[in-house]
Design an enzyme around this catalytic site. Structure first.
Site, PDB file in Angstrom:
ATOM      1  N   GLU A   1      26.942  -4.698 -33.448  1.00 40.56           N
ATOM      2  CA  GLU A   1      26.238  -3.499 -32.956  1.00 40.56           C
ATOM      3  C   GLU A   1      27.187  -2.518 -32.278  1.00 40.56           C
ATOM      4  O   GLU A   1      26.850  -1.361 -32.075  1.00 40.56           O
ATOM      5  CB  GLU A   1      25.144  -3.915 -31.971  1.00 40.56           C
ATOM      6  CG  GLU A   1      24.000  -4.685 -32.587  1.00 40.56           C
ATOM      7  CD  GLU A   1      22.950  -5.010 -31.546  1.00 40.56           C
ATOM      8  OE1 GLU A   1      23.234  -5.820 -30.645  1.00 40.56           O
ATOM      9  OE2 GLU A   1      21.844  -4.438 -31.637  1.00 40.56           O
TER      10      GLU A   1
ATOM     11  N   LYS B   1      14.169  -0.532 -31.311  1.00 46.76           N
ATOM     12  CA  LYS B   1      15.157  -0.853 -32.331  1.00 46.76           C
ATOM     13  C   LYS B   1      14.446  -1.582 -33.469  1.00 46.76           C
ATOM     14  O   LYS B   1      14.149  -2.781 -33.346  1.00 46.76           O
ATOM     15  CB  LYS B   1      16.266  -1.721 -31.749  1.00 46.76           C
ATOM     16  CG  LYS B   1      17.085  -1.019 -30.685  1.00 46.76           C
ATOM     17  CD  LYS B   1      17.967  -1.966 -29.908  1.00 46.76           C
ATOM     18  CE  LYS B   1      19.123  -2.474 -30.708  1.00 46.76           C
ATOM     19  NZ  LYS B   1      20.078  -3.210 -29.821  1.00 46.76           N
TER      20      LYS B   1
END
Ligand SMILES: Nc1nc2c(c(=O)[nH]1)N=C([C@H](O)[C@@H](O)CO)CN2
Length: 149
Positions: free
Chosen positions: A44, A121
């Site tokens: 990420e 998300k």
């Protein structure tokens, strides 16, 4: 109870009813889909991913309705552009920090008394449609900001 006190009692009752029943006005930005670096996992930190942002700002919409003048409105396009610039240029670890910074942007407009922000998300956690946080912040949470207009 004397007539004067009875009259005052009625007005206090009416006042509390108005206060409790008053529904605020909102300016909303719904499902703003952006891509950014967000997360704590190594992949990420290098790969952008989707975030979905929902914003609801409490503000008195009556002046803009009366004047029909954009200058009297909390301009959701202006706020959206500021949020896009923040999010696309950021690399936060946690969605909590992103949500806090978005709320601060909203509260920079002194007509906004309270900001509701949700940051999600999609697909960040297996088997969940999305994960994220929702916060509500008022001007009181940001003493450095100007008092309500
Ligand atoms: N409360 C939070 N929990 C988690 C976050 C977060 O931002 N706030 N982030 C992660 C990971 O980045 C996840 O989104 C991807 O595995 C985990 N928990």
């Amino acid at each position: 109870m004397s007539p004067l006190h009875e009259e005052r009692a009625v007005s206090l009752t009416e006042f509390s009813e108005r206060l409790c029943n008053h529904m605020p006005d909102y300016v909303e930005i719904n499902d703003l889909l952006l891509r950014t670096i967000i997360g704590i996992n190594p992949e990420e930190r290098v790969n952008r991913q989707d975030v979905v942002i929902n914003i609801r700002m409490e503000a008195d919409n009556r002046p803009a309705a009366a004047s029909d003048d954009i200058e009297d409105a909390v301009n959701y396009r202006t706020i959206s552009k500021q949020v896009i610039e923040l999010v696309e240029g950021s690399s936060f670890l946690l969605v909590e920090r992103m949500a806090e910074r978005i709320a601060a942007i909203c509260l920079e407009d002194e007509r906004v008394t309270r900001a509701h922000v949700r940051v999600e998300k999609p697909g960040a956690v297996r088997f969940a449609r999305s994960v994220g946080v929702s916060i509500e912040r008022s001007r009181d949470d940001h003493p450095d900001l100007s008092p309500p207009a």
